[in-house]
Design a protein around this motif. Structure first.
Motif, PDB file in Angstrom:
ATOM      1  N   THR A  83      51.347  42.727  42.380  1.00 48.96           N
ATOM      2  CA  THR A  83      52.269  43.496  41.541  1.00 48.96           C
ATOM      3  C   THR A  83      52.031  43.211  40.069  1.00 48.96           C
ATOM      4  OG1 THR A  83      53.938  43.532  43.285  1.00 48.96           O
ATOM      5  CG2 THR A  83      54.701  43.921  41.045  1.00 48.96           C
ATOM      6  N   ARG A  84      51.833  41.936  39.730  1.00 53.85           N
ATOM      7  CA  ARG A  84      51.557  41.598  38.340  1.00 53.85           C
ATOM      8  C   ARG A  84      50.271  42.257  37.861  1.00 53.85           C
ATOM      9  NH1 ARG A  84      52.154  35.779  36.019  1.00 53.85           N
ATOM     10  NH2 ARG A  84      54.315  36.423  36.226  1.00 53.85           N
ATOM     11  N   ASN A  87      50.838  45.996  37.261  1.00 56.31           N
ATOM     12  CA  ASN A  87      51.631  46.248  36.058  1.00 56.31           C
ATOM     13  C   ASN A  87      50.880  45.923  34.780  1.00 56.31           C
ATOM     14  OD1 ASN A  87      53.772  47.152  37.571  1.00 56.31           O
ATOM     15  ND2 ASN A  87      54.750  45.148  37.662  1.00 56.31           N
TER      16      ASN A  87
END
Length: 119
Positions: A83-84, A87
């Motif tokens: 997810t990091r 993003n």
């Protein structure tokens, strides 16, 4: 030595992909080898009403995750790392990998290198 400080996108990508390619034991070993920390759930009776104390926690490269047991915690860490990376808008458009600072170009030649001049 526990390294929980943020790292480059390339390092996080490599660690997450390496972890996905391993068995559970290998995942836990890699997390420790890279300087991560795993905190097992508390078995103390006084902590039974503290939800966070009854969960496992993992942190590596600035990414933290928790779960009910070690396998769930490792899966949660990989999801959080992914997810990091998603993003972070510095990834390549073609394959989603973090963008390389050289973007495939070779390093410049040494300043004293003679080059041909077009006339």
């Amino acid at each position: 030595m526990h390294n929980t400080s943020p790292c480059t996108s390339q390092e996080l990508y490599a660690a997450e992909r390496n972890m996905r390619a391993r068995c559970r034991f290998g995942q836990a070993m890699l997390l420790q080898e890279l300087g991560g920390k795993v905190t097992p759930a508390s078995t103390d009776a006084s902590d039974r009403f503290d939800y966070e104390a009854t969960r496992w926690h993992a942190s590596l490269m600035g990414v933290c995750a928790s779960g009910d047991d070690l396998p769930e915690t490792l899966d949660a860490w990989m999801r959080a790392a992914q997810t990091r990376l998603k993003n972070d808008n510095t990834h390549r458009a073609t394959d989603g990998r973090p963008d390389c600072p050289y973007n495939g170009a070779a390093l410049l030649p040494h300043a004293n290198t003679r080059v041909a001049v077009a006339t």
